[in-house]
Design an enzyme around this catalytic site. Structure first.
Site, PDB file in Angstrom:
ATOM      1  N   ARG A   1     -16.652  -7.686 -22.323  1.00  0.00           N
ATOM      2  CA  ARG A   1     -15.777  -8.420 -21.413  1.00  0.00           C
ATOM      3  C   ARG A   1     -14.801  -7.481 -20.696  1.00  0.00           C
ATOM      4  NH1 ARG A   1     -18.423 -12.396 -20.290  1.00  0.00           N
ATOM      5  NH2 ARG A   1     -18.045 -14.502 -21.042  1.00  0.00           N
TER       6      ARG A   1
ATOM      7  N   GLY B   1     -19.705  -6.131 -19.550  1.00  0.00           N
ATOM      8  CA  GLY B   1     -18.964  -7.337 -19.181  1.00  0.00           C
ATOM      9  C   GLY B   1     -19.447  -8.557 -19.919  1.00  0.00           C
TER      10      GLY B   1
ATOM     11  N   PHE C   1     -21.644 -26.679 -20.032  1.00  0.00           N
ATOM     12  CA  PHE C   1     -21.229 -25.578 -20.898  1.00  0.00           C
ATOM     13  C   PHE C   1     -19.946 -24.934 -20.383  1.00  0.00           C
ATOM     14  CE2 PHE C   1     -21.080 -20.951 -21.005  1.00  0.00           C
ATOM     15  CZ  PHE C   1     -21.076 -20.691 -22.360  1.00  0.00           C
TER      16      PHE C   1
ATOM     17  N   GLU D   1     -31.548 -19.478 -20.605  1.00  0.00           N
ATOM     18  CA  GLU D   1     -31.911 -20.858 -20.321  1.00  0.00           C
ATOM     19  C   GLU D   1     -33.291 -20.915 -19.681  1.00  0.00           C
ATOM     20  OE1 GLU D   1     -29.249 -24.621 -19.470  1.00  0.00           O
ATOM     21  OE2 GLU D   1     -29.038 -23.096 -17.914  1.00  0.00           O
TER      22      GLU D   1
ATOM     23  N   LYS E   1     -13.797   0.062 -17.588  1.00  0.00           N
ATOM     24  CA  LYS E   1     -14.860   0.995 -17.970  1.00  0.00           C
ATOM     25  C   LYS E   1     -14.454   2.417 -17.599  1.00  0.00           C
ATOM     26  CE  LYS E   1     -18.881  -2.094 -17.553  1.00  0.00           C
ATOM     27  NZ  LYS E   1     -20.209  -2.265 -16.959  1.00  0.00           N
TER      28      LYS E   1
ATOM     29  N   ASP F   1     -23.716   1.098 -20.044  1.00  0.00           N
ATOM     30  CA  ASP F   1     -23.716  -0.325 -19.748  1.00  0.00           C
ATOM     31  C   ASP F   1     -24.767  -0.991 -20.643  1.00  0.00           C
ATOM     32  OD1 ASP F   1     -23.245  -2.747 -18.359  1.00  0.00           O
ATOM     33  OD2 ASP F   1     -24.975  -2.365 -17.081  1.00  0.00           O
ATOM     34  N   LYS F   2     -24.738  -2.313 -20.751  1.00  0.00           N
ATOM     35  CA  LYS F   2     -25.742  -3.006 -21.569  1.00  0.00           C
ATOM     36  C   LYS F   2     -26.850  -3.611 -20.722  1.00  0.00           C
ATOM     37  CE  LYS F   2     -25.383  -7.227 -23.022  1.00  0.00           C
ATOM     38  NZ  LYS F   2     -26.722  -7.795 -22.683  1.00  0.00           N
TER      39      LYS F   2
ATOM     40  N   ASN G   1     -21.007  -2.531 -10.686  1.00  0.00           N
ATOM     41  CA  ASN G   1     -19.867  -2.587 -11.604  1.00  0.00           C
ATOM     42  C   ASN G   1     -19.808  -1.361 -12.522  1.00  0.00           C
ATOM     43  OD1 ASN G   1     -22.178  -3.339 -12.942  1.00  0.00           O
ATOM     44  ND2 ASN G   1     -21.245  -5.003 -14.080  1.00  0.00           N
TER      45      ASN G   1
END
Length: 1251
Positions: free
Chosen positions: A867, A733, A596, A555, A873, A454-455, A896
């Site tokens: 994504r 994702g 956005f 942000e 996965k 995963d990231k 996830n």
């Protein structure tokens, strides 16, 4: 033919996958997919479908019924399911979590049942029964019973300890408390007692105990902020909002106690992002969606109190549904070991059958004619041979080693503890040690081919840091003093002059501070003012401290940066925003927030300054901002060069710009904006179109550069794992640009890497499928398969693919078929056959396509899938397992990732974040990704080498021991007479040869841990199965056979014509048995010494201690005293003392041991001299290599204009906070009656239209 082929295609050829969106949810039905877009179908079909849909869809999809504050409703008979015969249970799960296997009553029977399901244990139980039959047994029953009880006992204790730990963990979770309405009042009860339909109260920082419908909260409009780290590893907050009617009427305890709402919704499923249902209350119905549902595992944040209704409990919750199927994992060596045991079974049966035939022949030729051998039985030679077959099965049973399995378990348990105790994998900051959560997979850690990571939260810390910026063409952020001179001395900027600074920003450019304070360049102040005003951040004051809550960590980082540089965002209302500009508070009127989304890739805000002028401030990805800039922007090229530099440093970039707006221009635009805001259909598209009109002719201010902080040591770890020939795939994702940037940051990707995207891959696979179809036919069946590479050799390629393209390529995109086609059943046999063939062709095509994709992806040095859903996965992991037969490891930190973790051969959870769902489902856990290199390259490699050595030696020593009986059979008429004393047979594997091999399996190491990390290439022996395979097994078997021959025939030759020192001849059977047994024990223990690479005092003591223990026990068992006590059990009275006082016997033992070991020593010496392995070479020069090599990061070579990669700014993934702010729903104000709110909204709409 073409028509038929097209009809088989399971995806829309015309529709291009969208890289920006996550594909359909895991459990979406075909009906849901059909609703997402228009299908081409006859008009009548459409009319019929719509009429049918109105009547049945709701009833079909929403079959889960919940009644508030009514437990008896859920106990009605029609909600009960038959579990077993007449035993029924409710379809509504209780909220108790159960992961344990046994309780006090079921432990013994269930554990014994599970243990006897193992072939070896059941085999020895049968042997024990056979030994109780006196006609066939020549061995005492205890020779099998003692080892069997030992094996069963140790395994049972281990299982008991594991299950007690699970009981404790379950108890801890189930006994958490929560406030639930009972008898009209909130009462504290345990989580396990919560039921569907209960109304519960949660407070700030509480974990959510079940999936609940948010009814109300202490926040305005019943907003509720939740942290989803448990689900996805992300720490930024998400907001949920209750229905307006429940917010209005369900705030106080009495109203909540009388709440009798009825809910119909979808059945429990694993879709984290979707929920469909309806609340029926007060003779009205209200639609429910995912924005009103709080999921189990999340944490309440920034909300003092909230109330909810339990919809799904326990095993029905979405987090539990997402955990995937629990798979029983076994190692590759386990499977191989079982096949080898089956091989030994076959060898045992064949040898026993051959010896039984020999006995029948011997009886017919010799036994029947030897009167002194008559035993009073008149059995035929054939019957005697049949009995002897079972006798030899018993005598040679040690060929199948009963203690093998328990020894393997002990070694794995020890290796697991070494992982738990490794201080170099302990993360002091979070007090988190590494933990082996399973004890059965350690050696598989030394055989990994592919890692799926995963990231967010795994490779990265999910912490964004403001690093650099470009303002008016000048780059700020390098190490500079206030006079603009660069220097090597690192000195942090002092922000103490700013009362709003949080003290957490590490910045080194003192010149930027000097410029801000002097005001020489107004663009610099304008730059940071833009950061402080153009955002959707919420502000909260706690104990006088300002806290920001952002929709994304990026942000938050930018607003915090502006705050530290003197432009602090202080407060906002529905139509104002207050900013402190270098100590001066100013309030601006917010005229519009242009939110956005993933298509716009930017956001803007239009404000009126206190002086009365109107300005638009905008920030977004450089690709979309540059298209909207005014032609006369002077700093375009300088900013572009800065963007290229930031991108080469793998920083996430964002462009800032503004424009002045005339009053008249704004008034005209505002009319269009208000009309689009209340559009009844396609509202989002209408707004985007209006936004486009005003976001033109912008003036560029500059660009920001944010670092998505990697965890410490990630590039080094990936570099070392790559050198170990382990391929790393990132499955996330997150957006494509973000994932790509992280790929460069962690050095999975380099500037020399050629990147292939979804469309490139689709084209390559389409061409390959066409070629394969053209080559198909009769000739293809007889031609040998030839692998053709997709890419020319020598090029460094990487694959980046999104979830939508993944579905397209793998033919996983669900079919959009009309109802008419679904209802058409085959009428004739021919139709049925054609439909069956069509389905089979589709499956074959899909399988071939997936295999081609895996082949193509495996040719790439790196693969990044972005994504992707949790199900995708797991699918990617499963494809590599299926088509590459490779050992896989998955690592992640959120719910996830659970499915992927459970699908891979080995699952690793990152602990230390608040999300623990991945850890709970993992096989191993630790706090930082960098510990993976030590887990694999040190513990994994050592475990593999130790287990291989252990197994090779174990099979060798058992064959050397057992086959002596085989050679002895040729001299005793094949009578199943044993060559050893019964007690020696009983204790050989338990005491005389067990400890040294166990210690070797626990402690041995060919090279040190530092050298293992320095030379990752040593790891490949496990990937290639070089140390334990069928070849190695048969070599060990042959070694055992030859050793058994030497052990039998040298003493036999010595005993043929022997005269002792005292004139006596110790050539009796018992003395012979002692001689062979003594030579065997010394040989096998010295052999383990030759196999040991890492000597410790414990190893040496175990080897010589085992030999000493053998002689001590033997002299005790051969003593007269024990024979007097147990005359039938101990019959070798005086044998040891009589035989071993003869020097001749000792010479025989020494000769036997020497002949067994000297050839081994010679072969080892020659192999290490002539054909040394990598570890032999490193071991030889270990002193010279002792200094640990320091890893150096690859230097980035910046080439002006060469880099085109940029990471888009990671705004929140969906519209949200802007709408919330504009509507005023997030702002605290006095609560109004519901009808007044509706009336005000209607009046406002009328005024807008009239104006």
């Amino acid at each position: 033919m073409n028509t038929e082929r097209d009809s088989e295609t399971t995806f829309d050829e015309e529709s291009q996958p969208n890289d920006e969106v996550v594909p359909y949810s895991d459990d979406e039905t075909e009906d849901e997919l059909e609703d997402q877009g228009p299908a081409v179908e006859p008009e009548q079909n459409r009319v019929n479908r719509e009429a049918e849909k109105k009547r049945e869809t709701f009833r079909k999809d929403c079959t889960w019924q919940v009644k508030a504050n009514d437990r008896k409703f859920h106990e009605q008979p029609h909600f009960m399911n038959t579990k077993f015969f007449c035993i029924k249970e409710s379809k509504y799960a209780s909220n108790a979590i159960k992961t344990y296997k046994y309780n006090g009553f079921t432990f013994l029977p269930m554990n014994l049942f599970e243990q006897f399901k193992r072939a070896a244990n059941f085999y020895f139980l049968i042997l024990l029964i056979l030994q109780a039959i006196p006609q066939i047994s020549t061995l005492a029953w205890y020779t099998t019973l003692v080892p069997l009880l030992l094996v069963l006992g140790i395994t049972a204790i281990k299982d008991l300890v594991d299950d007690v730990a699970r009981h404790k963990m379950d108890k801890e979770i189930n006994n958490r408390t929560c406030e639930v309405i009972k008898d009209g009042r909130f009462k504290s009860i345990k989580w396990k007692d919560i039921q569907v339909g209960d109304v519960i109260r949660l407070k700030k920082n509480d974990f959510i105990p079940a999936d609940i419908l948010l009814l109300s909260s202490s926040e305005p409009n019943s907003l509720c902020y939740v942290e989803t780290a448990e689900l996805d590893g992300e720490t930024n907050l998400k907001f949920k909002m209750a229905l307006e009617i429940t917010d209005q009427y369900l705030q106080i305890e009495d109203n909540l106690a009388t709440f009798d709402g009825f809910i119909e919704c979808e059945e429990p499923n694993n879709r984290l992002d979707k929920f469909t249902g309806t609340l029926f209350w007060r003779n009205q119905s209200f639609p429910l969606d995912a924005d009103k549902i709080l999921l189990r595992g999340c944490v309440i944040r920034n909300t003092d109190v909230c109330h909810g209704l339990v919809i799904f409990a326990g095993a029905d919750t979405k987090i539990m549904k997402n955990s995937g199927k629990t798979r029983f994992k076994r190692t590759k060596i386990d499977y191989l070991m079982n096949y080898m045991v089956y091989t030994i079974f076959i060898v045992l049966i064949l040898v026993s059958a051959g010896l039984a035939i020999g006995h029948a022949y011997w009886e017919a030729q010799v036994g029947n004619y030897s009167w002194y051998l008559y035993d009073g039985e008149n059995a035929t030679p054939s019957y005697r041979g049949f009995l002897n077959f079972w006798g030899y099965i018993i005598v040679l049973n040690t060929m199948v080693p009963i203690s093998l399995y328990v020894s393997v378990e002990v070694i794995r348990l020890g290796q697991s503890h070494f992982i738990n105790w490794d201080l170099q994998m302990y993360y002091a900051e979070k007090d988190t040690p590494a933990k082996a959560r399973t004890t059965t997979l350690n050696e598989q850690l030394g055989q990994i081919h592919y890692i799926f990571s995963d990231k967010t939260g795994t490779l990265t810390q999910n912490i964004m840091t403001f690093k650099k910026c470009c303002i008016n063409g000048n780059i700020y952020g390098d190490h500079r003093d206030a006079s603009q001179h660069s220097h090597s001395k690192i000195e942090l900027v002092d922000f103490s002059w700013n009362t709003f600074a949080d003290g957490k920003l590490a910045f080194y450019d003192h010149y930027l501070i000097e410029q801000i304070q002097s005001g020489k360049e107004p663009e610099i102040r304008q730059f940071f003012f833009l950061l402080s005003i153009c955002h959707t951040v919420m502000v909260d004051r706690i104990d006088g401290q300002i806290n920001y809550q952002a929709a994304s960590p990026d942000e938050g980082a930018l607003v915090n940066a502006a705050r530290n540089f003197g432009f602090a965002f202080l407060a906002r209302t529905q139509n104002t925003i207050t900013v402190s500009e270098l100590g001066t508070e100013r309030t601006y009127s917010v005229l519009a927030i242009l939110d956005f989304n993933s298509d716009r890739k930017r956001m803007s805000i239009i404000v009126r300054t206190p002086e009365g002028s109107i300005r638009l401030y905008c920030k977004g990805a450089d690709t979309v901002i540059y298209e909207r800039l005014h032609r006369m922007n002077p700093m375009k090229q300088e900013t572009q060069d800065a963007l290229d530099i930031f991108a080469s440093e793998t920083l996430r970039t964002l462009c800032l710009c503004y424009k002045e707006i005339e009053e008249k221009e704004f008034a005209e635009w505002n009319k269009k904006f208000m009309a689009a805001s209340v559009a009844s259909s396609n509202r989002d598209e209408a707004l985007d179109k209006v936004y486009e009109e005003i976001e033109r002719d912008l003036i560029l201010l500059g660009a920001t550069a944010i670092e998505d902080k990697l965890q410490d040591g990630v590039p080094e770890t990936i570099s070392k794992l790559a050198k170990a020939d382990i391929k790393i795939w990132v499955l996330t994702g997150d957006k494509k640009e973000t994932a790509e940037n992280i790929g460069f940051a962690c050095e999975l990707l380099t500037e020399d890497t050629t990147i292939c995207y979804g469309e490139d891959i689709n084209s390559l696979l389409h061409t390959r499928m066409e070629n394969q179809r053209n080559r198909g036919g009769v000739s293809a069946k007889f031609a040998p398969p030839v692998y053709e590479p997709f890419f020319p050799p020598g090029e460094n390629r990487a694959l980046i693919i999104t979830g939508s393209w993944l579905n397209e390529i793998l033919l996983e995109k669900k079919t959009k078929r009309s109802k008419i086609l679904k209802l058409k059943f085959p009428r004739t046999e021919e139709e049925r056959r054609m439909r069956s063939q069509s389905r089979r062709r589709l499956e074959e095509k899909k399988e071939q396509r997936q295999k081609n994709f895996v082949d193509l992806a495996c040719e790439c040095s790196a693969v990044i899938c972005c994504r992707v859903t949790p199900k995708q996965k797991a699918m990617v992991v499963d494809l590599v397992k299926r088509y590459k037969k490779a050992i896989t490891l998955a690592i992640g930190d959120g719910a996830n990732d659970v499915n992927m973790i459970k699908t891979a051969h080995i699952g690793v959870g990152i602990s230390g974040q608040e999300g623990m769902q991945a850890v709970m489902s993992s096989d191993y856990s630790f706090a930082q990704f960098r510990y993976l290199q030590r887990l694999l390259l040190v513990h994994g490699r050592w475990s593999y080498i130790r287990m291989c050595k252990f197994l090779r030696y174990f099979f060798y020593k058992n064959f050397a021991f057992t086959l002596v009986h085989f050679w002895y059979s040729f001299f005793n008429g094949y009578s199943a007479q044993t060559a050893y004393e019964d007690w020696f047979i009983t204790l050989y594997n338990v005491l005389y040869s067990s400890l040294p091999v166990l210690l070797m399996g626990l402690l041995d190491q060919d090279v040190s841990d530092k050298l293992s990390l320095r030379f990752p290439g040593l790891y490949v022996v496990g990937q290639r199965d070089l140390l334990f395979n069928y070849k190695r097994f048969f070599v060990s078997l042959l070694h055992g056979v030859l050793t058994s021959m030497v052990l039998f025939f040298i003493p036999l030759g010595a005993y043929l014509q022997t005269v002792g020192q005292d004139g006596e001849a110790p050539s009796d059977y018992q003395s012979f048995a002692v001689t062979v047994a003594s030579a065997l024990v010394i040989t096998v223990n010295f052999q383990i010494g030759l196999d040991t690479s890492y000597w410790t005092f414990v190893n040496a003591f175990s080897i010589f201690g085992s030999i000493a223990l053998y002689f001590g026990i033997m002299f005790d068992f051969h003593s007269a005293g024990i024979h007097v006590l147990f005359p039938s059990a101990f019959q070798f009275t005086g044998t040891a003392s009589n035989a071993l006082r003869q020097p001749y016997i000792w010479l025989t033992i020494i000769l036997t041991v020497a002949v067994c070991l000297l050839p081994v020593v010679a072969i080892r010496f020659l192999s290490m001299t002539i054909w040394p392995s990598e570890s032999d070479k490193i071991q030889k020069h270990r002193k010279r290599l002792k200094a640990e090599e320091q890893w150096k990061r690859r230097q980035n070579v910046f080439r002006r204009g060469a880099s085109s990669r940029r990471s888009a700014y990671a705004f929140s993934h969906q519209r949200g906070y802007a709408d919330l702010i504009s509507s005023g729903r997030s702002i605290r104000k006095k609560r109004s009656p519901l009808d007044a709110i509706i009336a005000d909204g209607t009046a406002e709409y009328r005024r807008t239209v009239e104006s």
